[in-house]
Design an enzyme around this catalytic site. Structure first.
Site, short mmCIF file in Angstrom:
data_model
loop_
_atom_site.label_atom_id
_atom_site.label_comp_id
_atom_site.label_asym_id
_atom_site.label_seq_id
_atom_site.Cartn_x
_atom_site.Cartn_y
_atom_site.Cartn_z
N GLY A 45 -6.79 0.27 10.35
CA GLY A 45 -5.95 -0.78 10.92
C GLY A 45 -4.65 -0.17 11.40
O GLY A 45 -4.13 0.77 10.77
N CYS A 71 -1.21 -13.93 4.95
CA CYS A 71 -2.10 -13.37 3.93
C CYS A 71 -1.88 -14.02 2.57
O CYS A 71 -2.76 -13.96 1.70
CB CYS A 71 -1.91 -11.86 3.81
N THR A 78 11.24 -9.84 4.45
CA THR A 78 11.63 -10.42 5.73
C THR A 78 10.45 -10.74 6.64
O THR A 78 10.61 -11.42 7.65
CB THR A 78 12.58 -9.46 6.48
N GLN A 79 9.27 -10.25 6.30
CA GLN A 79 8.11 -10.45 7.18
C GLN A 79 7.80 -11.93 7.38
O GLN A 79 7.42 -12.36 8.47
CB GLN A 79 6.90 -9.73 6.59
#
EC number: 1.2.1.70
Length: 435
Positions: free
Chosen positions: A189, A50, A115-116
């Site tokens: 979502g 993103c 951390t993503q």
């Protein structure tokens, strides 16, 4: 061989540009294969999230690599190269490796220390490996980078209480409403972002949480974890009518919340509504922001919320940057030990010498050639050489890490008529350049 990174991120491009240049997950393998077929590209990995779209490539030459990376990006997204170029950045060799270390460790993220991105980089590398677009250099580099990032998150406090985009979304809601007690929230979502948001909402006083997802079973799984309700996707507007806060994060390629529908909804709705769109491409039409009492935030709007990082974490970043510099040096020391770079350069120089002799002969035999014709012939001849050498160079790189690498490389040199003198001259030039 050279490592070259091209990309755009939240530093270089606004969200309305980034959302147009996102590789769909279903097209990742095709994109990798298509790029691999470009001239000059020997290896490649594509990272698309993103906040960034970046290509890490091994190229035979920097200047041609730059061109073919830009051309690929423009062709893939059907945009003029001139429109994309202002938002692109390039990193070469040590700068490219340094950048990848920082990205993977979360030091270049909108959210410092998150951390993503580590999982996203690992995923990108795995897809590239499965698609066979990585080789000796990128396999080594990505393994080292991922290992380093894991150590960073395990041994430092860089990600301790790290602000996430989902956390920022919750903070925006608190700033607008003061308290979230008894507020109703709808999550559109059921992916990772929605799960993170629900974790951040724990203990906030939210009285009513509804999860809406096109695939209902995914919404049900998430709802069971957080004692939330599940709403029907086809009845989304009915749920929005009752919501105080809406968080939208889907993988839809087009906006799913439209301005016209929201205009009608808000005219009937008695209260204001906070809508936080953390999808990319954006899930909510931008024109919705002009609707009275419809408070719309996107990822870039959250930047101010996530920019406040502690002094302790900033200190850790400075220390990590020094460590990364050492890691980068170690990587290039390893590359030098491969012993194939001088062989590749000797092979390329021999080919270019042959081209020069041929062009001189051609000029003598065909004196009627115009300058333009002569230049065009030279370009085509060079293109043929590059294509002829691409596969042998790739095979040579693979040979270099085999148990009998020395023997294989010697066979390679004999096949292509490379003498020890040819290679030694290149090695001396490299040594002089490094000194």
């Amino acid at each position: 061989m050279f490592i070259l990174t091209m990309g755009l991120n939240h530093h270089t491009a606004p969200i309305d540009i980034r959302e147009k240049l996102v590789f769909k997950e279903s097209e990742e393998e095709m994109a990798l294969v298509t790029l691999q077929q470009e001239k000059s590209i020997l290896e490649n990995v594509i990272i698309s999230t993103c906040n960034r779209t970046e290509i890490i490539a091994v190229v035979d030459q920097i200047h041609t690599g730059r061109y073919y990376l830009k051309r690929f990006m423009a062709n893939w997204f059907q945009m003029d190269m001139e429109k994309i170029e202002p938002y692109l950045f390039f990193h070469e060799e040590s700068d490219a490796v340094n950048h990848l270390y920082k990205v993977t460790a979360g030091l270049d993220s909108l959210v410092l220390g998150e951390t993503q991105i580590l999982g996203q980089v690992k995923h990108a590398f795995e897809i590239a490996k499965q698609t066979a677009t990585t080789g000796t250099l990128l396999n080594k580099l990505f393994r080292e980078v991922v290992t380093f990032a894991k150590k960073v998150h395990h041994h430092t406090k860089i990600n301790e209480n790290a602000v996430s985009v989902s956390y920022a979304a919750v903070e925006v809601a608190k700033k607008l409403y003061g308290s979230l007690d008894n507020k109703k929230i709808v999550l559109v979502g059921a992916g990772e972002m929605s799960e993170l948001a629900l974790q951040n909402l724990a203990g906030s006083g939210i009285a009513d949480i509804t999860i809406i997802n096109r695939t209902k079973s995914n919404a049900e799984l998430l709802a069971n974890q957080f004692q939330a309700k599940v709403g029907a996707y086809e009845n989304m507007n009915e749920h929005l009518m009752l919501a105080d806060i809406v968080l939208v994060s889907t993988s839809a390629a087009e906006p799913i919340i439209k301005q016209a529908a929201m205009q009608d909804l808000m005219e009937q709705k008695a209260s204001s509504m906070l809508v936080i769109d953390i999808g990319l491409p954006r899930n909510v039409e931008h024109d919705c922001s002009y609707i009275p009492n419809f408070h719309l935030y996107d990822i870039d709007d959250l930047a101010g919320v996530v920019s406040a990082n502690s002094l302790e974490r900033q200190r850790i970043v400075l220390e990590l940057e020094k460590t990364i510099e050492a890691e980068v040096r170690n990587f290039f020391e390893w590359e030098k030990q491969l012993g194939v770079v001088p062989v590749i350069r000797a092979l390329r120089e021999k080919a270019l010498d042959m081209q020069e002799v041929t062009m001189t002969s051609l000029e003598n035999k065909l004196p009627g050639l115009t300058e333009r014709e002569y230049i065009q012939i030279g370009k085509h001849m060079k293109s043929i050489i590059n294509q002829m050498l691409k596969q042998p160079i790739s095979e040579l790189k693979e040979m270099s890490v085999e148990e009998d690498a020395t023997t294989s490389i010697e066979h390679f040199k004999r096949i292509f008529g490379l003498s020890e003198t040819d290679v030694t001259v290149i090695e001396k030039e490299q040594a002089e350049t490094r000194s």
